[in-house]
Design a protein around this motif. Sequence first.
Motif, PDB file in Angstrom:
ATOM      1  N   GLU A 298      -8.704  12.417   2.910  1.00 39.92           N
ATOM      2  CA  GLU A 298      -8.766  12.257   4.372  1.00 39.92           C
ATOM      3  C   GLU A 298     -10.207  12.319   4.867  1.00 39.92           C
ATOM      4  O   GLU A 298     -10.598  11.548   5.753  1.00 39.92           O
ATOM      5  CB  GLU A 298      -7.906  13.316   5.057  1.00 39.92           C
ATOM      6  CG  GLU A 298      -7.726  13.078   6.539  1.00 39.92           C
ATOM      7  CD  GLU A 298      -7.166  11.692   6.863  1.00 39.92           C
ATOM      8  OE1 GLU A 298      -7.626  11.087   7.862  1.00 39.92           O
ATOM      9  OE2 GLU A 298      -6.292  11.209   6.126  1.00 39.92           O
TER      10      GLU A 298
ATOM     11  N   ARG B 296     -11.771   9.002   3.976  1.00 40.52           N
ATOM     12  CA  ARG B 296     -11.285   7.951   4.889  1.00 40.52           C
ATOM     13  C   ARG B 296     -11.969   8.056   6.251  1.00 40.52           C
ATOM     14  O   ARG B 296     -12.275   7.042   6.876  1.00 40.52           O
ATOM     15  CB  ARG B 296      -9.782   8.081   5.080  1.00 40.52           C
ATOM     16  CG  ARG B 296      -8.959   7.537   3.956  1.00 40.52           C
ATOM     17  CD  ARG B 296      -7.493   7.762   4.243  1.00 40.52           C
ATOM     18  NE  ARG B 296      -6.642   7.112   3.265  1.00 40.52           N
ATOM     19  CZ  ARG B 296      -5.378   7.435   3.082  1.00 40.52           C
ATOM     20  NH1 ARG B 296      -4.816   8.405   3.804  1.00 40.52           N
ATOM     21  NH2 ARG B 296      -4.662   6.807   2.183  1.00 40.52           N
TER      22      ARG B 296
ATOM     23  N   ASP C  73       0.831  -1.200   0.000  1.00 42.20           N
ATOM     24  CA  ASP C  73       0.000   0.000   0.000  1.00 42.20           C
ATOM     25  C   ASP C  73       0.870   1.255   0.000  1.00 42.20           C
ATOM     26  O   ASP C  73       1.893   1.317   0.679  1.00 42.20           O
ATOM     27  CB  ASP C  73      -0.915   0.016   1.218  1.00 42.20           C
ATOM     28  CG  ASP C  73      -1.991  -1.046   1.128  1.00 42.20           C
ATOM     29  OD1 ASP C  73      -2.309  -1.484  -0.002  1.00 42.20           O
ATOM     30  OD2 ASP C  73      -2.526  -1.429   2.184  1.00 42.20           O
ATOM     31  N   LEU C  74       0.442   2.258  -0.754  1.00 41.74           N
ATOM     32  CA  LEU C  74       1.155   3.528  -0.796  1.00 41.74           C
ATOM     33  C   LEU C  74       0.862   4.333   0.460  1.00 41.74           C
ATOM     34  O   LEU C  74      -0.263   4.329   0.949  1.00 41.74           O
ATOM     35  CB  LEU C  74       0.712   4.339  -2.018  1.00 41.74           C
ATOM     36  CG  LEU C  74       0.913   3.710  -3.397  1.00 41.74           C
ATOM     37  CD1 LEU C  74       0.376   4.634  -4.480  1.00 41.74           C
ATOM     38  CD2 LEU C  74       2.362   3.392  -3.647  1.00 41.74           C
ATOM     39  N   ASN C  75       1.866   5.033   0.968  1.00 41.57           N
ATOM     40  CA  ASN C  75       1.624   5.933   2.092  1.00 41.57           C
ATOM     41  C   ASN C  75       1.136   7.275   1.537  1.00 41.57           C
ATOM     42  O   ASN C  75       1.118   7.491   0.324  1.00 41.57           O
ATOM     43  CB  ASN C  75       2.869   6.079   2.976  1.00 41.57           C
ATOM     44  CG  ASN C  75       4.053   6.660   2.235  1.00 41.57           C
ATOM     45  OD1 ASN C  75       3.906   7.497   1.342  1.00 41.57           O
ATOM     46  ND2 ASN C  75       5.250   6.221   2.605  1.00 41.57           N
ATOM     47  N   ASP C  76       0.749   8.177   2.414  1.00 43.85           N
ATOM     48  CA  ASP C  76       0.174   9.449   1.969  1.00 43.85           C
ATOM     49  C   ASP C  76       1.147  10.288   1.149  1.00 43.85           C
ATOM     50  O   ASP C  76       0.741  10.983   0.215  1.00 43.85           O
ATOM     51  CB  ASP C  76      -0.347  10.249   3.161  1.00 43.85           C
ATOM     52  CG  ASP C  76      -1.675   9.720   3.668  1.00 43.85           C
ATOM     53  OD1 ASP C  76      -2.238   8.804   3.021  1.00 43.85           O
ATOM     54  OD2 ASP C  76      -2.165  10.221   4.695  1.00 43.85           O
ATOM     55  N   GLU C  77       2.426  10.226   1.471  1.00 46.14           N
ATOM     56  CA  GLU C  77       3.414  10.972   0.694  1.00 46.14           C
ATOM     57  C   GLU C  77       3.490  10.435  -0.737  1.00 46.14           C
ATOM     58  O   GLU C  77       3.551  11.211  -1.701  1.00 46.14           O
ATOM     59  CB  GLU C  77       4.783  10.868   1.377  1.00 46.14           C
ATOM     60  CG  GLU C  77       5.867  11.668   0.693  1.00 46.14           C
ATOM     61  CD  GLU C  77       7.197  11.559   1.421  1.00 46.14           C
ATOM     62  OE1 GLU C  77       8.230  11.612   0.729  1.00 46.14           O
ATOM     63  OE2 GLU C  77       7.194  11.423   2.658  1.00 46.14           O
ATOM     64  N   GLN C  78       3.464   9.115  -0.884  1.00 45.25           N
ATOM     65  CA  GLN C  78       3.505   8.510  -2.214  1.00 45.25           C
ATOM     66  C   GLN C  78       2.216   8.778  -2.990  1.00 45.25           C
ATOM     67  O   GLN C  78       2.249   9.026  -4.199  1.00 45.25           O
ATOM     68  CB  GLN C  78       3.759   7.008  -2.093  1.00 45.25           C
ATOM     69  CG  GLN C  78       5.132   6.684  -1.539  1.00 45.25           C
ATOM     70  CD  GLN C  78       5.248   5.226  -1.104  1.00 45.25           C
ATOM     71  OE1 GLN C  78       4.279   4.621  -0.640  1.00 45.25           O
ATOM     72  NE2 GLN C  78       6.436   4.665  -1.269  1.00 45.25           N
ATOM     73  N   ILE C  79       1.086   8.742  -2.286  1.00 40.44           N
ATOM     74  CA  ILE C  79      -0.192   9.066  -2.936  1.00 40.44           C
ATOM     75  C   ILE C  79      -0.169  10.502  -3.424  1.00 40.44           C
ATOM     76  O   ILE C  79      -0.553  10.796  -4.556  1.00 40.44           O
ATOM     77  CB  ILE C  79      -1.366   8.830  -1.968  1.00 40.44           C
ATOM     78  CG1 ILE C  79      -1.506   7.344  -1.643  1.00 40.44           C
ATOM     79  CG2 ILE C  79      -2.662   9.391  -2.542  1.00 40.44           C
ATOM     80  CD1 ILE C  79      -2.449   7.041  -0.491  1.00 40.44           C
TER      81      ILE C  79
ATOM     82  N   VAL D 236      -6.386   3.458  -2.545  1.00 41.67           N
ATOM     83  CA  VAL D 236      -5.630   4.186  -1.516  1.00 41.67           C
ATOM     84  C   VAL D 236      -6.097   3.850  -0.103  1.00 41.67           C
ATOM     85  O   VAL D 236      -5.505   4.327   0.858  1.00 41.67           O
ATOM     86  CB  VAL D 236      -5.710   5.711  -1.741  1.00 41.67           C
ATOM     87  CG1 VAL D 236      -5.009   6.097  -3.036  1.00 41.67           C
ATOM     88  CG2 VAL D 236      -7.140   6.196  -1.752  1.00 41.67           C
ATOM     89  N   ASN D 237      -7.144   3.044   0.014  1.00 40.86           N
ATOM     90  CA  ASN D 237      -7.631   2.641   1.339  1.00 40.86           C
ATOM     91  C   ASN D 237      -8.277   1.271   1.209  1.00 40.86           C
ATOM     92  O   ASN D 237      -8.975   0.998   0.245  1.00 40.86           O
ATOM     93  CB  ASN D 237      -8.658   3.642   1.865  1.00 40.86           C
ATOM     94  CG  ASN D 237      -8.942   3.455   3.333  1.00 40.86           C
ATOM     95  OD1 ASN D 237      -8.098   3.762   4.164  1.00 40.86           O
ATOM     96  ND2 ASN D 237     -10.121   2.955   3.654  1.00 40.86           N
TER      97      ASN D 237
END
Length: 128
Positions: free
Chosen positions: A69, A72, A13-19, A100-101
């Motif tokens: 966010e 989510r 899974d991608l983290n928020d920085e990667q997203i 992303v989630n």
Amino acid sequence: MRITQGCFSFLPDLNDEQIGAQVEYCLEQDWAIGIEYTDDPHPRNNYWEMWGHPMFDLRDAKGAMMELEECRTAHPDRYIRINAFDNTRGWETVRMSFIVNRPTDEPKLGLTRYDRHSRTQTYGLRTG
């Protein structure tokens, strides 16, 4: 079996920085961003719920990240994906889409073989 749909689905899974970096790339290509969610990730389920309106006039990835966010927070145990839509004449289609989630407990997909008349075999997907 992990649900694999869209870009990056076989990666962790991608983290928020990667997203955010991916959203920034999409914006550099002048693609509109849309956020969708569902509780039914079946591969033939093309109708995910839209979160808000597509962001055609977005120029900064922070706006999309704020919307993500909020989505989510409202739907923590649903699949959420980001779509990048290219509305250039001749394309007018989704150019990038990625999850992303994910819910904490993902439903499982399985392949079932059915033996039919005259040695015919068919296959079907089942969730569970």
